[in-house]
Design an enzyme around this catalytic site. Structure first.
Site, short mmCIF file in Angstrom:
data_model
loop_
_atom_site.label_atom_id
_atom_site.label_comp_id
_atom_site.label_asym_id
_atom_site.label_seq_id
_atom_site.Cartn_x
_atom_site.Cartn_y
_atom_site.Cartn_z
N GLY A 192 0.82 -1.21 0.00
CA GLY A 192 0.00 0.00 0.00
C GLY A 192 0.85 1.25 0.00
N LYS A 208 -5.72 0.94 3.20
CA LYS A 208 -6.90 1.34 3.94
C LYS A 208 -7.56 0.07 4.49
CE LYS A 208 -6.76 5.77 3.18
NZ LYS A 208 -6.51 6.68 4.33
N LYS A 254 -6.18 2.91 20.36
CA LYS A 254 -5.97 3.70 19.14
C LYS A 254 -7.31 4.03 18.49
CE LYS A 254 -3.65 5.59 15.69
NZ LYS A 254 -2.98 5.03 14.56
N ASN A 269 -9.02 7.56 17.31
CA ASN A 269 -9.51 7.78 15.95
C ASN A 269 -11.00 8.10 15.92
OD1 ASN A 269 -7.19 5.32 14.84
ND2 ASN A 269 -7.12 7.48 14.32
N SER A 293 -6.02 14.87 9.85
CA SER A 293 -6.19 13.45 10.15
C SER A 293 -6.32 12.68 8.84
CB SER A 293 -7.44 13.22 11.00
OG SER A 293 -8.60 13.30 10.18
O1 PAF Z 1 -5.73 8.66 11.46
C1 PAF Z 1 -4.99 9.59 11.86
O2 PAF Z 1 -4.89 10.67 11.28
C2 PAF Z 1 -4.12 9.34 13.08
O3 PAF Z 1 -4.32 8.01 13.49
C3 PAF Z 1 -4.31 10.32 14.24
C4 PAF Z 1 -3.76 9.72 15.50
C5 PAF Z 1 -5.75 10.70 14.45
C6 PAF Z 1 -3.49 11.57 14.04
O4 PAF Z 1 -3.86 12.34 12.95
#
Ligand code: PAF
Length: 328
Positions: free
Chosen positions: A30, A101, A208, A212, A278
């Site tokens: 990817g 993705k 995590k 998100n 993000s």
């Molecule tokens: O998906 C993202 O952008 C990242 O995982 C995070 C931690 C939100 C930082 O931009």
């Protein structure tokens, strides 16, 4: 850092003529922002052979010709990179890192199958829940590793990324193959990356995904950078509320949060990545499909499975899915 042959994950590709051990072969699947960033970070190390697997032959050719270009805070550099849409061009790998993705994980696993021998570790560092479970359908459980990365990057064009900040990788083996997790961590550390091993992979992925769930939809819907969410009181409050909801669903689903303080952790990430767009905002701005189904959508599914409600995650999922995207 010098090459340490004990870092090989499998026995060196045997060549009785040569006393030189083969270099560990890493293939990244990817060529998005994180894939290119890691192809560059690992590929600049002379003791590793690094390849990049794409599904688009035209883009693969372009990246092979130009290399991966990293715009780092200390300056731009180019890393010559073998990029191909044909996995047979690489031979079997010691380590395959999936950086597609989340909605492409099954396709990536199928495409990467020729790279995998019984000695190959397959590591997902993707966003979202459910990725390692998909990989376990294609590869033996004990070869599949999962983790998170706190690094950030923005895709500027094919094979070209802006490095936003280098953070720690945390990884582990959902099947309990801690020795493999340790060896992969050492391999990545040998390239100068900060890596930690955990035995609580699901807890890691929920921590995590909580971050998100709070940051990604709010930035995508408001088209604001991560740090701006802290500056607007109603959004700051919403960050807290979403984080709290995911925390509660996780608790019902059996996540051991320990001393993880949801709102505080989310705000710390917003602060540390204040100027980042993000990944979901980048997707929306590029008119691409988002990973919402694997982020708030996955939390809604977990809530339903355990008979509890997750109204904020449900609402954010619907709103992001309702955005008009060119390629969504
Ligand atoms: O998906 C993202 O952008 C990242 O995982 C995070 C931690 C939100 C930082 O931009």
């Amino acid at each position: 850092m010098t090459y340490n042959p004990t870092l090989m994950l499998s026995s060196p590709h045997s060549d009785t003529q040569s006393p030189q051990p083969a270099k560990p072969r890493v293939v990244i699947v990817g060529p998005g922002a994180m894939g290119c960033l890691h192809a560059g970070l690992l590929g600049r190390m002379p003791h590793l052979q690094v390849g990049l697997l794409d599904h688009r032959p035209d883009r693969a050719k372009l990246i092979s010709n130009q290399g991966v270009i990293i715009e780092a805070p200390e300056g731009s550099y180019t890393v010559p990179t073998q990029c191909s849409a044909n996995p047979d061009d690489f031979g079997t790998a010691d380590l395959v890192i999936i950086f597609t993705k989340a909605y492409d994980t099954a396709a990536a696993a199928e495409h990467a199958e020729p790279l995998v021998s019984e000695d190959t570790a397959i590591l997902t560092l993707q966003n979202g829940l459910g990725n390692y479970e998909v990989l376990q359908k294609y590869f033996p459980d004990e070869q599949v590793l999962a983790g998170t990365t706190a690094s950030g990057a923005t895709l500027l064009g094919d094979g070209r990324v802006r490095q936003a900040g280098l953070g720690k990788i945390v990884l582990g083996s959902p099947a309990g193959n801690h020795e493999l997790a340790q060896r992969v961590a050492e391999l990545l550390q040998s390239a100068g990356l900060a890596v930690q091993v955990t035995e609580d992979v699901d807890g890691l992925l929920w921590r995590k995904v909580l971050i998100n769930c709070a940051i990604n939809p709010l930035t995508a819907l408001t088209r604001r950078c991560n740090g701006e969410l802290l500056e607007i009181p109603v959004l700051r409050e919403l960050l807290d509320e979403v984080a709290e909801e995911v925390y509660e669903v996780g608790q019902v689903a059996g996540v051991e949060w320990g001393n993880f303080a949801p709102g505080q952790e989310v705000k710390q990430v917003c602060q540390a990545t204040a100027t980042n767009q993000s990944s979901m905002l980048q997707d929306v701005l590029a008119g691409r499909r988002t990973e919402i189904d694997y982020i708030t959508g996955a939390v809604v599914a977990a809530a339903q499975q355990h008979g509890v409600a997750a109204p904020l995650c449900q609402c954010l999922t619907a709103l992001v899915k309702g955005l008009a995207l060119r390629h969504g």
